[in-house]
Design a protein around this motif. Sequence first.
Motif, mmCIF file in Angstrom:
data_model
loop_
_atom_site.group_PDB
_atom_site.id
_atom_site.type_symbol
_atom_site.label_atom_id
_atom_site.label_comp_id
_atom_site.label_asym_id
_atom_site.label_seq_id
_atom_site.Cartn_x
_atom_site.Cartn_y
_atom_site.Cartn_z
ATOM 1 N N ALA A 330 0.834 -1.206 0.000
ATOM 2 C CA ALA A 330 0.000 0.000 0.000
ATOM 3 C C ALA A 330 0.867 1.253 0.000
ATOM 4 C CB ALA A 330 -0.925 -0.006 1.210
ATOM 5 N N ASP A 331 1.912 1.248 0.837
ATOM 6 C CA ASP A 331 2.802 2.414 0.887
ATOM 7 C C ASP A 331 3.504 2.633 -0.451
ATOM 8 O OD1 ASP A 331 2.114 2.823 3.483
ATOM 9 O OD2 ASP A 331 3.899 1.887 4.344
ATOM 10 N N LEU A 332 3.952 1.539 -1.100
ATOM 11 C CA LEU A 332 4.633 1.655 -2.390
ATOM 12 C C LEU A 332 3.711 2.250 -3.445
ATOM 13 C CD1 LEU A 332 6.933 1.109 -4.390
ATOM 14 C CD2 LEU A 332 6.091 -1.230 -4.620
ATOM 15 N N LEU A 333 2.466 1.756 -3.501
ATOM 16 C CA LEU A 333 1.530 2.243 -4.513
ATOM 17 C C LEU A 333 1.127 3.688 -4.255
ATOM 18 C CD1 LEU A 333 -0.818 -0.844 -5.056
ATOM 19 C CD2 LEU A 333 0.861 0.087 -6.653
ATOM 20 N N VAL A 334 0.808 4.013 -2.995
ATOM 21 C CA VAL A 334 0.311 5.352 -2.673
ATOM 22 C C VAL A 334 1.434 6.379 -2.664
ATOM 23 C CG1 VAL A 334 -0.814 6.772 -0.923
ATOM 24 C CG2 VAL A 334 -1.674 4.470 -1.407
#
Length: 704
Positions: A330-334
Amino acid sequence: MSSELKIALVGNPNTGKSTLFNVLTGLNQKIGNFPGVTVDKKLGSCKLSDERTVQVIDLPGTYSLYPKSKDESIVFEVLADRNNSAHPDLVVIVADASNLKRNLLLYTQVADLKIPVIIALNMMDVARKTGTTINVDALASKLGVRIVPIAARQSENVQALKEAISNASRLALQEDTIEVEALAPGLIGKIREELQVDAPYVALQIAHQHENLTFLTAAQSGRVEELEREFSFHSAKSQAAETIARYNYINDVLFDTVETTNDARQEPVSNRIDKVLTHRFWGFIIFFGILFLIFQSIFAWSEYPMGLIEDLFVWLASAVQAVLPEGILADLLVDGVIAGLSGVLVFIPQIAILFAFISVLEDTGYMARVTFMMDKLMRKVGLNGKSVVPMIGGLACAVPSIMSARNIENWKDRMITIMVTPLVSCSARLPVYTLLISLVVPDTRVWGVINMQGLAMMSMYVLSIVSAILVAWVMKGLIRARDRGYFIMELPVYRFPRWSNVGLTMYEKVKAFVFQAGKVIIAVSIVLWVLASYGPPGKIEAAQQKYDTPEYSQKFSPEEIGRMKSSQKLENSYAGVLGHAIEPAIRPLGYDWKIGIALITSFAAREVFVGTMATIYSVDADDSNMDSVRDKMNNARDTETGRPVFSLATSFSLMLFYAFAMQCISTIAIVYRETKSWKWPAIQFGYMTVMAYVAGLIAYQLLK
């Protein structure tokens, strides 16, 4: 005829050849390089009336098969070498019906290569308006070719051209134009025999050009040289005799097939318009007025769609965060991918508007006038009018613009043009300028008309052009060469822009920006997210431990502690270590370590600066903050002084740094490929970096 039919479009510059290419191929086209040379190759596919699909290649415009530049030399290479991957089965000669005599010179040369030919007699609408009447059937009968009268800009009769292509013979049926053998008695026959060449005219052109033809081996070229001495061949005399013979033939063909009324002998409307638009004083005033209009429009028209795109990415980031569980993915995508892309894709409206204006100026014929007007000024600084083409092209991208400098025959002029073209503000700088201007320049109007942000943007572009001219003047004295350049250019007639062509150009440029920049930005964003999320073992944890003590938990809210931890995590990450390492060198320019990270990552491409800022401030923020990159940068504060990070002084310093710095690996690579030496890109990188640092330093120290 097989379904693999290859069609080559050949013609003089300004005959509408590229317009016809766009009409035939639509969006089914791609651009590459010819094998072994850095010359653009435009390929497309076209569906004929019998449902077959054929390959269409748009060869560079040329006035004859005797080349004056690398672009022009590729035409004979492709047409004469049957082993060339682009060698056509059929040539469509695109001729200007309103200027047929000059256009037929190239036709007679191509016809004598003995490749099947069709003539697309373009600009019939212009010929009719100027009082030129052509007996197409009689002309076709005399030449022995199929002639299709068309008006490509209006797509008039293009379907008939497709039918002619469908029914074309694979045998060259056109009449012989001149007695080629008489131009080099004995030599032509010997070259045909030893090199196994079919057409006499191909053999004659080999005699003229053998030193530069890539399809000949060194031994073959040497043998042609021996034969020239044996038969006392004089290239210049032969070429002069050929030109006279061809124009005698053309005059005879046109004598009773083309009629010109008195209207055609009057001064053309374009000439009357040019008396104003190319005036030595008013011409420049009008040019700068047009620039002013363009940049006012870029800001005025793009604000609403840019806001929609920003809102879309904020919503997308929130949606992804709501759907995916907390964690690395999630952190990578956002914080990585979405944040990086949003920082650049938001500028699509401005790029589309800029290229729409450039396309309109080119389509109307005005851009050619700008080149003409600038010639006298360019000569004073060591360049010539042809240098304006790459420099204006630099508004889009320096890479193809530097490649287009091949048209400059003079070595010194060409080298200076290559060295200064990257100074012209390209589309990659546009997102950087827009972002920083929107932070520090108020969106207000003077006298109710002049937008201050648009004025600031125009100032950056004018500065880039002026700096390029000044650097060229300095290099005029540093680079020594004896040969002198010359400038010959035909001004096209004024026309209304073809809006489908403008739309196609906008689509192509935006698509190239999204996919080319997007790939780099995603890659850099992912790497940067990793560098910003991880650090030397134990360093991040140790830095964050103090925020778990009662001293902080009693004094600050959980949200504030979360932001502090995020900030410490970033500062002690690998990216933070890298930023802090260069901070002492850039602090005099008003930049902190976060901006330092962006300077490093944007070396791959300037527009990555915006994506980097988006990623840095996303990693630095707590998860509840889904603001756009502009809001995040606007709210950024210096931890020591509490003042805005992006102050007026820092922002203008950054804009000047990016205006001059060579922050583009692709440009360095193309300069090396064009100059065949690392010396020139090294000098270019060095002087531009020094200019960027000094300009940024002066701006910050004066404005702070």
